[in-house]
Design a protein around this motif. Sequence first.
Motif, short mmCIF file in Angstrom:
data_model
loop_
_atom_site.label_atom_id
_atom_site.label_comp_id
_atom_site.label_asym_id
_atom_site.label_seq_id
_atom_site.Cartn_x
_atom_site.Cartn_y
_atom_site.Cartn_z
N GLU A 1 0.82 -1.30 0.09
CA GLU A 1 0.09 -0.13 -0.15
C GLU A 1 0.92 1.30 0.05
N ILE B 1 1.47 5.17 -0.16
CA ILE B 1 0.65 6.19 0.15
C ILE B 1 1.45 7.43 -0.10
N ASP B 2 1.19 8.27 -1.14
CA ASP B 2 1.86 9.45 -1.61
C ASP B 2 1.42 10.73 -0.73
N ARG C 1 -2.81 10.60 -2.26
CA ARG C 1 -3.33 9.45 -2.97
C ARG C 1 -2.60 8.22 -2.49
N THR C 2 -3.26 7.04 -2.69
CA THR C 2 -2.86 5.77 -2.59
C THR C 2 -3.24 4.67 -3.51
N GLU C 3 -1.88 4.01 -3.85
CA GLU C 3 -1.98 2.84 -4.90
C GLU C 3 -1.47 1.49 -4.22
N TYR C 4 -2.02 0.47 -4.86
CA TYR C 4 -1.52 -1.08 -4.24
C TYR C 4 -0.75 -1.37 -5.39
N LEU C 5 0.64 -1.61 -5.11
CA LEU C 5 1.38 -2.00 -6.22
C LEU C 5 2.20 -3.23 -5.72
N GLN D 1 6.65 -2.61 -8.93
CA GLN D 1 5.95 -1.41 -9.17
C GLN D 1 6.21 -0.55 -8.01
N THR D 2 6.32 -0.83 -6.73
CA THR D 2 6.69 0.14 -5.76
C THR D 2 8.08 0.86 -6.08
N PHE E 1 7.83 3.23 -8.80
CA PHE E 1 7.21 4.52 -8.37
C PHE E 1 8.00 5.32 -7.39
N TYR F 1 9.20 9.18 -8.72
CA TYR F 1 8.60 10.17 -7.93
C TYR F 1 9.85 11.10 -7.44
#
Length: 431
Positions: free
Chosen positions: A402, A404-405, A410-414, A418-419, A422, A426
Amino acid sequence: MVFITYIRHALQQRSRLFLPTPVHLPQGSRSRSQTLLQEASIVHSVEHGFPQLLPLGFRVLTKLKTLIQYEMNHVGGQELYLSAVGRKNTWEMCDRWNLMHNELFKFKDHDEEYCLSPTHEEAITKLVSSVCKSLPRSNYPLLVYQITWKYRNEPNYRHGLLRTKEFLMKDLYSFHRDEDCAHQIYEQVCDAYERIFQKLELNCFKVPADSGLMGGSLNHEFLAVSPVGEDTILICSKCNRGYLNNKTQCEHEDKIEQRAIELGHCFLLGDRYTKAFNAIEGSSDTAVDKKPLIMGCYGIGLTRLMAASVEILTSKDSNNIRWPKRIVPYQVAILPPKKGSPEETVGNEKTLGRLLKLDSNEWFVDDRTEFTIGYRLKDCEKMGIPIVIAFGKRATQQNLCEVIDVYNNRTEYLSYEQTLKFIQNYYSLFC
């Protein structure tokens, strides 16, 4: 659980960070940075104008120092160190021992009188004067700088790090054989200042200013709009330029008056100091070569800039610090499941374990698993950590992270890969 196995050998642990419970929180301060930095245990206190920075604050300051060193080196600056102690007879050469009398911390050692230096124009000019007659012309223009603690007997210390008696400052000094070269370097350093503030995500105005006790023929302040600022700036809505309130350069009537914080100051000093110290170019006895060097000086207060960044970037309705991304205390925080929760035992050990084995001094893990993820997330937000990787119910069930930006809410599940991608994307724009 795999979490305990790897944690002792990889990332910084939150339980080991020296973040003491805040004491002596400021009451009724107009400075949001003062309150936020102390509440987050980044600054312990600024008692009587003397700051005490805790480890997170020191990390931020170190990154800020590195950023400024890069830009000063880029324009040809060479870093050195000058003593914080100034002798009375040196300061008397340009009469600033008397002119700055109330601003100087003065003391005696046996029969000698000294001060703690708030700036080093006299000291660096004396140094250059002692060697300039033997310097080759290839040394000019000569640009030297330092990043050291300075001292000013400020009677109205206030607003935490924004106005203190002790402060970390970068001061660069330039020496030139002629006015044209001095002006060229002046513009180059001003450009470097603008790059510094852009990298810190700060919108600054380069404003013609008064020279005050520094003297000189040309100088500019770099100001950023903030309600806690002590300067008044007029911003022209048509040309988007700023002017000090006591200046009249703006030709348009459509002006907005704002409070602003001074972040930097550049001066072209001419020969005020070099003439007094007989800092001349060349070793020839001919009169034409016996002219004083032309001098410039350029200052940025790092401790003030650190606090000003928080003042300007943090939303006025938020209690969570927002940093320029280049100087965040840590880039990423990892939040393992709460101890005893179903998430602790239901999978995801592989993904979490891989993250915990990463060798990065920009990440830390909040290993205080006796607290909920929500509690630890609020702690990270308060410190201004931009990215948090949490292992709550949904993430563990799907074997995902999980992510959390925090700054963009915003939140993404990666997946693990992918994490990492990301996070790389960033920070690639900033670091």
